[in-house]
Write a protein that holds these residues in place. Structure first.
Motif, PDB file in Angstrom:
ATOM      1  N   GLU A   1      21.004  51.419 -25.181  1.00  0.00           N
ATOM      2  CA  GLU A   1      21.975  52.619 -25.287  1.00  0.00           C
ATOM      3  C   GLU A   1      21.388  53.952 -25.196  1.00  0.00           C
ATOM      4  OE1 GLU A   1      24.829  49.900 -27.663  1.00  0.00           O
ATOM      5  OE2 GLU A   1      24.149  50.214 -25.529  1.00  0.00           O
ATOM      6  N   VAL A   2      21.833  54.600 -24.295  1.00  0.00           N
ATOM      7  CA  VAL A   2      21.400  56.155 -24.234  1.00  0.00           C
ATOM      8  C   VAL A   2      22.862  57.089 -24.487  1.00  0.00           C
ATOM      9  CG1 VAL A   2      19.666  55.301 -22.413  1.00  0.00           C
ATOM     10  CG2 VAL A   2      21.717  55.698 -21.517  1.00  0.00           C
TER      11      VAL A   2
ATOM     12  N   CYS B   1      17.916  54.054 -27.564  1.00  0.00           N
ATOM     13  CA  CYS B   1      16.583  54.743 -27.017  1.00  0.00           C
ATOM     14  C   CYS B   1      16.426  56.111 -27.384  1.00  0.00           C
ATOM     15  CB  CYS B   1      16.770  54.737 -25.396  1.00  0.00           C
ATOM     16  SG  CYS B   1      16.911  53.110 -24.628  1.00  0.00           S
ATOM     17  N   GLY B   2      16.818  56.428 -28.633  1.00  0.00           N
ATOM     18  CA  GLY B   2      16.554  57.900 -28.965  1.00  0.00           C
ATOM     19  C   GLY B   2      17.009  58.200 -30.372  1.00  0.00           C
TER      20      GLY B   2
ATOM     21  N   LEU C   1      17.089  58.773 -21.621  1.00  0.00           N
ATOM     22  CA  LEU C   1      16.683  58.054 -20.341  1.00  0.00           C
ATOM     23  C   LEU C   1      15.307  58.340 -20.298  1.00  0.00           C
ATOM     24  CD1 LEU C   1      19.859  59.046 -17.954  1.00  0.00           C
ATOM     25  CD2 LEU C   1      19.205  56.617 -18.689  1.00  0.00           C
ATOM     26  N   TYR C   2      14.674  59.762 -20.379  1.00  0.00           N
ATOM     27  CA  TYR C   2      13.314  59.893 -20.272  1.00  0.00           C
ATOM     28  C   TYR C   2      12.501  59.307 -21.312  1.00  0.00           C
ATOM     29  CZ  TYR C   2      14.681  63.345 -16.812  1.00  0.00           C
ATOM     30  OH  TYR C   2      15.264  63.983 -15.577  1.00  0.00           O
ATOM     31  N   ASN C   3      12.974  58.974 -22.321  1.00  0.00           N
ATOM     32  CA  ASN C   3      12.309  57.968 -23.344  1.00  0.00           C
ATOM     33  C   ASN C   3      12.319  56.453 -22.787  1.00  0.00           C
ATOM     34  OD1 ASN C   3      12.657  60.214 -25.003  1.00  0.00           O
ATOM     35  ND2 ASN C   3      14.117  59.260 -26.354  1.00  0.00           N
ATOM     36  N   LEU C   4      13.388  56.199 -22.069  1.00  0.00           N
ATOM     37  CA  LEU C   4      13.267  54.809 -21.419  1.00  0.00           C
ATOM     38  C   LEU C   4      12.233  54.706 -20.353  1.00  0.00           C
ATOM     39  CD1 LEU C   4      14.627  51.987 -21.335  1.00  0.00           C
ATOM     40  CD2 LEU C   4      16.708  52.899 -20.276  1.00  0.00           C
ATOM     41  N   ALA C   5      12.129  55.915 -19.476  1.00  0.00           N
ATOM     42  CA  ALA C   5      11.219  55.889 -18.392  1.00  0.00           C
ATOM     43  C   ALA C   5      10.071  55.905 -19.151  1.00  0.00           C
ATOM     44  CB  ALA C   5      11.756  57.067 -17.752  1.00  0.00           C
ATOM     45  N   HIS C   6       9.395  56.389 -20.163  1.00  0.00           N
ATOM     46  CA  HIS C   6       8.193  56.332 -20.759  1.00  0.00           C
ATOM     47  C   HIS C   6       8.027  54.934 -21.025  1.00  0.00           C
ATOM     48  CE1 HIS C   6       4.877  57.178 -23.152  1.00  0.00           C
ATOM     49  NE2 HIS C   6       5.413  56.356 -24.216  1.00  0.00           N
ATOM     50  N   LEU C   7       8.986  54.340 -21.690  1.00  0.00           N
ATOM     51  CA  LEU C   7       8.910  52.702 -22.022  1.00  0.00           C
ATOM     52  C   LEU C   7       8.362  52.061 -20.552  1.00  0.00           C
ATOM     53  CD1 LEU C   7      11.535  51.975 -24.585  1.00  0.00           C
ATOM     54  CD2 LEU C   7       9.130  52.873 -25.046  1.00  0.00           C
TER      55      LEU C   7
ATOM     56  N   PHE D   1      20.034  58.914 -36.918  1.00  0.00           N
ATOM     57  CA  PHE D   1      19.776  57.915 -36.529  1.00  0.00           C
ATOM     58  C   PHE D   1      18.314  57.573 -36.158  1.00  0.00           C
ATOM     59  CE2 PHE D   1      20.664  53.525 -34.975  1.00  0.00           C
ATOM     60  CZ  PHE D   1      21.104  53.579 -33.728  1.00  0.00           C
ATOM     61  N   LYS D   2      17.484  56.897 -36.792  1.00  0.00           N
ATOM     62  CA  LYS D   2      15.948  57.158 -36.228  1.00  0.00           C
ATOM     63  C   LYS D   2      15.625  56.094 -35.162  1.00  0.00           C
ATOM     64  CE  LYS D   2      11.727  56.472 -38.533  1.00  0.00           C
ATOM     65  NZ  LYS D   2      11.371  54.986 -37.912  1.00  0.00           N
ATOM     66  N   ASN D   3      15.247  56.443 -34.136  1.00  0.00           N
ATOM     67  CA  ASN D   3      14.613  55.408 -33.124  1.00  0.00           C
ATOM     68  C   ASN D   3      13.349  56.282 -32.343  1.00  0.00           C
ATOM     69  OD1 ASN D   3      16.780  53.353 -32.866  1.00  0.00           O
ATOM     70  ND2 ASN D   3      18.102  55.242 -32.757  1.00  0.00           N
TER      71      ASN D   3
END
Ligand code: KMH
Ligand code: ZN
Length: 304
Positions: free
Chosen positions: A168-169, A112-113, A175-181, A144-146
């Motif tokens: 994977e966080v 996730c990041g 977690l905020y990236n995942l919340a954006h998704l 590690f590019k995400n």
């Protein structure tokens, strides 16, 4: 009331460590299958899979090797076989995702990041080949590019394949990236979140940081809209976080991918040994190890 059932994942070989770090790290497809079947027999409901060049042990994302390993494990046991989409140093997002689009596994990891994934602190051992030392050293400068472009693309590919992501966080921001998704409608609830802590370049494998990230996830997603697991990297982080997860209703991941020691004084001889310790911990903390069938139920996977 915490659900007493707990499922254990075992990360069998990994994509960042080099075989010279421990003779116990499975390298060939046959060794990876054998180790995964052994981990399952010891109590792992999920086996997390990377593949390596059989000749050198170098992490690769070779589809043929993935197919061989996934089929080999499925023939021998009913573990949830969870390949990585994380790949290893220098792989494109398309290369990393091919195991999902081609093999359509019931589950796969989803990172996730982005961050500098540093494993250069690993001790250089005399038996290491030159490329192994260079590989470890190269991570001083390895991102590690995400990116969001990658995360959007992966979300589409996972959905098309019908593959459940294990998110994977490694740090709070992920977690905020995942919340954006989630805001973009790119994730399906309930989520399954893996708190991967202890990688240099991201968050530490500490009880405070695990607690903070779990609270943040509950604020962002709602405590009953995700299942979670803790994967501590290194020793004693792997077992300290497993114990913390056991005490707080979470699930746990152990394995040679992230830790080479079974005790402070003894290196693990196999993945099964690490799973046995985790399962023993679960019993000591009144949690009931779930088999693959029960884990499918807890994760909302078909075939439960
Ligand atoms: N070995 C972990 C630190 C993945 O495979 O997608 C990271 C990991 C990521 O397991
Ligand atoms: Zn992995």
């Amino acid at each position: 009331m915490t659900d007493p059932r707990v499922f254990c994942s075992c990360a069998i070989t990994g994509g960042m460590s080099v075989p010279g770090q421990s003779a116990a790290i499975p390298v060939t497809p046959e060794q990876i299958v054998e180790s995964a079947v052994g981990a399952h027999a010891a109590g792992a409901a999920i086996v997390h899979i990377h593949v390596r060049d059989p000749a050198t042990g170098k992490p690769v994302a070779d589809l043929g090797l993935f197919k061989q390993v996934l089929a080999g494990i499925a023939e021998r046991c009913d573990a949830i076989v969870q390949p990585t989409s994380g790949g290893g140093v220098g792989m494109t997002i398309e290369e990393r995702a091919r195991v999902v689009t081609e093999c359509r596994p019931e589950m796969a990891t989803f990172n996730c990041g982005s961050f500098n994934f540093g494993i250069f602190r690993a001790r250089h051992r005399p038996e290491m080949a030159e490329w192994e030392v260079e590989y470890l050293e190269s991570t001083r400068d390895y991102i590690f590019k995400n990116t969001f472009a990658d995360l959007y693309r992966l979300s589409e590919l996972f959905r098309e394949a019908g593959t459940k992501p294990e998110y994977e966080v490694y740090d709070v921001g992920h977690l905020y990236n995942l919340a954006h998704l989630a805001e973009q409608g790119l994730v399906d609830f309930p989520l399954h979140v893996q708190f991967v802590l202890g990688v240099l370049g991201a968050n530490a494998a500490s009880l405070d940081q695990l607690g903070h990230m779990r609270r943040t996830a509950a604020e962002l997603f709602g405590a009953d809209r995700f299942t979670w697991s803790a994967a501590g990297v290194g020793y004693p982080g792997q077992f300290h976080l497993a114990a913390a997860a056991l005490m707080q209703g979470g699930h746990m991941r152990v394995g040679l991918e992230d830790n080479l020691r079974v005790t402070g004084g003894r290196r693990a001889g196999s993945n099964a040994e690490l799973v046995e310790k985790a399962i023993a911990l679960a019993a000591l903390l009144d949690r009931e190890p779930a088999d693959a069938g029960a884990a499918r139920g807890l994760l909302g996977l078909a075939g439960a």
